[in-house]
Design a protein around this motif. Structure first.
Motif, PDB file in Angstrom:
ATOM      1  N   VAL A  58     -25.839  70.794   3.780  1.00  0.00           N
ATOM      2  CA  VAL A  58     -25.667  71.007   2.334  1.00  0.00           C
ATOM      3  C   VAL A  58     -25.573  69.670   1.607  1.00  0.00           C
ATOM      4  CG1 VAL A  58     -24.165  71.977   0.547  1.00  0.00           C
ATOM      5  CG2 VAL A  58     -24.570  73.251   2.658  1.00  0.00           C
ATOM      6  N   LEU A  59     -24.864  68.712   2.210  1.00  0.00           N
ATOM      7  CA  LEU A  59     -24.708  67.385   1.600  1.00  0.00           C
ATOM      8  C   LEU A  59     -26.067  66.696   1.444  1.00  0.00           C
ATOM      9  CD1 LEU A  59     -22.800  65.117   0.618  1.00  0.00           C
ATOM     10  CD2 LEU A  59     -22.731  64.303   2.980  1.00  0.00           C
ATOM     11  N   PHE A  60     -26.903  66.765   2.467  1.00  0.00           N
ATOM     12  CA  PHE A  60     -28.229  66.125   2.384  1.00  0.00           C
ATOM     13  C   PHE A  60     -29.088  66.775   1.305  1.00  0.00           C
ATOM     14  CE2 PHE A  60     -28.577  64.155   6.926  1.00  0.00           C
ATOM     15  CZ  PHE A  60     -27.660  63.186   6.522  1.00  0.00           C
ATOM     16  N   ASN A  61     -29.021  68.095   1.199  1.00  0.00           N
ATOM     17  CA  ASN A  61     -29.792  68.774   0.155  1.00  0.00           C
ATOM     18  C   ASN A  61     -29.287  68.419  -1.235  1.00  0.00           C
ATOM     19  OD1 ASN A  61     -31.943  70.866   1.143  1.00  0.00           O
ATOM     20  ND2 ASN A  61     -30.281  70.972   2.635  1.00  0.00           N
ATOM     21  N   ALA A  62     -27.963  68.272  -1.360  1.00  0.00           N
ATOM     22  CA  ALA A  62     -27.403  67.826  -2.642  1.00  0.00           C
ATOM     23  C   ALA A  62     -27.832  66.398  -2.952  1.00  0.00           C
ATOM     24  CB  ALA A  62     -25.874  67.926  -2.607  1.00  0.00           C
ATOM     25  N   ALA A  63     -27.883  65.548  -1.903  1.00  0.00           N
ATOM     26  CA  ALA A  63     -28.331  64.164  -2.083  1.00  0.00           C
ATOM     27  C   ALA A  63     -29.791  64.125  -2.528  1.00  0.00           C
ATOM     28  CB  ALA A  63     -28.158  63.388  -0.782  1.00  0.00           C
ATOM     29  N   LYS A  64     -30.599  65.030  -2.005  1.00  0.00           N
ATOM     30  CA  LYS A  64     -32.013  65.107  -2.400  1.00  0.00           C
ATOM     31  C   LYS A  64     -32.135  65.427  -3.885  1.00  0.00           C
ATOM     32  CE  LYS A  64     -34.081  68.885  -1.498  1.00  0.00           C
ATOM     33  NZ  LYS A  64     -34.653  70.036  -0.753  1.00  0.00           N
ATOM     34  N   ILE A  65     -31.338  66.372  -4.354  1.00  0.00           N
ATOM     35  CA  ILE A  65     -31.359  66.729  -5.778  1.00  0.00           C
ATOM     36  C   ILE A  65     -30.877  65.561  -6.625  1.00  0.00           C
ATOM     37  CG2 ILE A  65     -30.291  68.223  -7.513  1.00  0.00           C
ATOM     38  CD1 ILE A  65     -30.310  70.461  -5.416  1.00  0.00           C
ATOM     39  N   MET A  66     -29.801  64.903  -6.192  1.00  0.00           N
ATOM     40  CA  MET A  66     -29.271  63.759  -6.937  1.00  0.00           C
ATOM     41  C   MET A  66     -30.301  62.630  -7.001  1.00  0.00           C
ATOM     42  SD  MET A  66     -26.070  64.241  -8.015  1.00  0.00           S
ATOM     43  CE  MET A  66     -25.242  62.641  -8.039  1.00  0.00           C
ATOM     44  N   LEU A  67     -31.022  62.413  -5.903  1.00  0.00           N
ATOM     45  CA  LEU A  67     -32.049  61.368  -5.877  1.00  0.00           C
ATOM     46  C   LEU A  67     -33.151  61.671  -6.886  1.00  0.00           C
ATOM     47  CD1 LEU A  67     -33.401  58.865  -4.637  1.00  0.00           C
ATOM     48  CD2 LEU A  67     -34.418  60.381  -2.907  1.00  0.00           C
ATOM     49  N   LYS A  68     -33.573  62.922  -6.945  1.00  0.00           N
ATOM     50  CA  LYS A  68     -34.622  63.293  -7.902  1.00  0.00           C
ATOM     51  C   LYS A  68     -34.145  63.097  -9.341  1.00  0.00           C
ATOM     52  CE  LYS A  68     -37.038  66.725  -5.081  1.00  0.00           C
ATOM     53  NZ  LYS A  68     -37.413  68.159  -4.979  1.00  0.00           N
ATOM     54  N   VAL A  69     -32.925  63.514  -9.633  1.00  0.00           N
ATOM     55  CA  VAL A  69     -32.392  63.334 -10.989  1.00  0.00           C
ATOM     56  C   VAL A  69     -32.323  61.849 -11.333  1.00  0.00           C
ATOM     57  CG1 VAL A  69     -30.378  63.678 -12.480  1.00  0.00           C
ATOM     58  CG2 VAL A  69     -31.085  65.499 -10.913  1.00  0.00           C
ATOM     59  N   PHE A  70     -31.869  61.039 -10.369  1.00  0.00           N
ATOM     60  CA  PHE A  70     -31.789  59.590 -10.581  1.00  0.00           C
ATOM     61  C   PHE A  70     -33.176  59.015 -10.877  1.00  0.00           C
ATOM     62  CE2 PHE A  70     -32.192  55.322  -8.703  1.00  0.00           C
ATOM     63  CZ  PHE A  70     -31.270  54.625  -9.480  1.00  0.00           C
ATOM     64  N   ILE A  71     -34.181  59.448 -10.125  1.00  0.00           N
ATOM     65  CA  ILE A  71     -35.555  58.966 -10.333  1.00  0.00           C
ATOM     66  C   ILE A  71     -36.064  59.366 -11.717  1.00  0.00           C
ATOM     67  CG2 ILE A  71     -37.949  59.330  -9.606  1.00  0.00           C
ATOM     68  CD1 ILE A  71     -36.883  59.451  -6.713  1.00  0.00           C
ATOM     69  N   TYR A  72     -35.832  60.627 -12.094  1.00  0.00           N
ATOM     70  CA  TYR A  72     -36.304  61.104 -13.396  1.00  0.00           C
ATOM     71  C   TYR A  72     -35.693  60.299 -14.544  1.00  0.00           C
ATOM     72  CZ  TYR A  72     -37.990  65.233 -10.844  1.00  0.00           C
ATOM     73  OH  TYR A  72     -38.628  66.080  -9.975  1.00  0.00           O
ATOM     74  N   LEU A  73     -34.417  59.951 -14.396  1.00  0.00           N
ATOM     75  CA  LEU A  73     -33.733  59.227 -15.468  1.00  0.00           C
ATOM     76  C   LEU A  73     -34.057  57.732 -15.430  1.00  0.00           C
ATOM     77  CD1 LEU A  73     -30.236  60.984 -15.372  1.00  0.00           C
ATOM     78  CD2 LEU A  73     -32.127  61.421 -16.938  1.00  0.00           C
ATOM     79  N   LYS A  74     -34.060  57.142 -14.235  1.00  0.00           N
ATOM     80  CA  LYS A  74     -34.286  55.705 -14.118  1.00  0.00           C
ATOM     81  C   LYS A  74     -35.682  55.302 -14.581  1.00  0.00           C
ATOM     82  CE  LYS A  74     -34.547  51.926 -10.705  1.00  0.00           C
ATOM     83  NZ  LYS A  74     -33.921  50.943 -11.582  1.00  0.00           N
TER      84      LYS A  74
END
Length: 403
Positions: free
Chosen positions: A81-97
């Motif tokens: 679950v943590l890795f899947n949450a990290a995947k979502i966080m990474l995508k959000v970070f990419i979209y914003l950055k």
């Protein structure tokens, strides 16, 4: 005064916009009403804070489980679950950055120009692509809703059973169901507060998972659609009667048209290459985690019975749908970029006895020889064949796990 964009020019991104608003990351104005705009700003801060808190509590709980040497199955479930949450966080970070979300303004402007044109063939194509976008977002939302709801219901059912059992036997039991996030009090003694926090994580997980996949797919479908529009414009550039009545004025008009098509082709190439550079490692993470999750879920489906089986089946459907749709949208980019050369040859460009026009045609032919690709990190293109590789890898993992 801030200009609010018309919904008539947002058909392509309509459902993706809903997903972005639900997560609080929509960056363009949604209304002229100041009260509503302020309420959305508060909601946006709440959702972003909840997302960070969700990931932090998952991480803290995983560390706690490891430190206190809990059962390996419990730890692995938490890590997954943590890795899947990290995947979502990474995508959000990419979209914003990388300001990916700002590209929705380009989509809106292109759509406005299309509806204002008198080309019915392009409009018909665009309406078809709008339907594709709507189907994609609805599919991702529905499969995500089924998965997270099944997880919550099966977990709540198990939690109430454990609560009754612990009271009847006067013992303390720690449930490891739903999202294994850190909770500072006894979960079963404060079961309704715990379930309320789980309901919040249900909404955060559902909305952010839908949003991250919707943004990725919509922008790729938009790119593929622009390539298809270029093909239509190229095929229709030289009318059948052109070679019979050529004149200098008409030739100049065609040269201007070809110059514009060449510029638009270069724009799409630069856009896709930039998007790929920003997201290729997120695609790699998606590829790897989907393989592992599919294998893990498949093994557990064989073992599990009862309420948890419905959650595992729903999650398996979600994984298959997500990787298949990602592979299809990436594959479309490659296919449509290579079709540009065929459209050029179908355009009767040889009727243009003009050096500048022929130079533009040659530029596009050369550019079209190198297909546009979305890549799995540094390891090659993401295509429909890549989705099959995910399932083959999952099968290999299942074989190893069973042994």
């Amino acid at each position: 005064m801030t200009i609010i964009r018309s919904a008539d020019n947002e058909q392509f991104i309509k459902l993706a916009k809903v997903a972005l608003i639900s997560t609080g990351v929509w960056i363009m104005p949604i209304t002229e009403n100041r009260s509503v705009a302020f309420a959305f700003k508060i909601y946006s801060l709440f959702m972003k804070g909840s997302c960070v808190m969700y990931f932090s509590l998952l991480f803290a709980e995983t560390i706690r489980l490891i430190i206190f040497k809990y059962d390996m199955d419990v730890i692995l479930a938490s890590v997954g679950v943590l890795f899947n949450a990290a995947k979502i966080m990474l995508k959000v970070f990419i979209y914003l950055k990388y300001h990916i979300l700002e590209h929705f303004e380009d989509v809106i402007e292109k759509e406005r120009a299309l509806w204002n044109s008198d080309n019915e063939e392009l409009k018909a194509l665009y309406r078809t692509k709008v339907r594709h976008c709507n189907v994609f977002v609805i599919t991702v939302f529905t499969s995500s809703l089924m998965a997270v709801t099944a997880l919550q219901l099966s977990g709540a059912f198990t939690a109430f059973e454990l609560a009754e059992y612990s009271k009847a036997n006067n013992i303390t039991i720690e449930p490891h169901v739903m999202y294994q996030s850190l909770f500072p009090f006894s979960k079963l003694d404060n079961i309704y507060w715990w379930l309320a926090s789980q309901a919040l994580w249900w909404w955060v997980g559902l909305s952010y998972n839908t949003m991250t996949h919707a943004v990725f797919a919509i922008l790729l479908i938009y790119s593929a659609t622009q390539l298809e529009i270029l093909q239509i414009r190229l095929r229709n550039c030289i009318e059948p009667e052109f070679s019979e009545t050529p004149n200098q004025m008409l030739i100049k008009e065609k040269v201007v048209l070809l110059r514009k098509v060449t510029q638009d082709h270069k724009y799409v190439i630069n856009y896709v290459n930039h998007f790929n550079e920003c997201t290729k490692y997120a695609i790699l993470l998606e590829f790897l985690l989907t393989s592992l999750d599919t294998a893990s879920v498949s093994v557990n489906i064989i073992k599990m019975k009862g309420a948890e089986l419905s959650w595992l089946l729903s999650f398996l459907v979600l994984l298959v749908m997500q990787i298949s749709l990602i592979a299809w949208t990436c594959n479309e980019i490659q296919v449509q970029s290579m079709a540009i050369a065929d459209a050029i040859f179908a355009s009767r460009w040889y009727c243009l006895l003009d050096k500048e026009a022929i130079a533009y045609v040659h530029f596009m032919i050369v550019r079209a020889q190198k297909p546009l690709l979305m890549t799995i990190g540094p390891f090659g293109p993401m295509t429909t064949a890549s989705a099959l590789m995910v399932f083959k890898a999952a099968y290999s993992y299942v074989s190893i796990m069973k042994e």
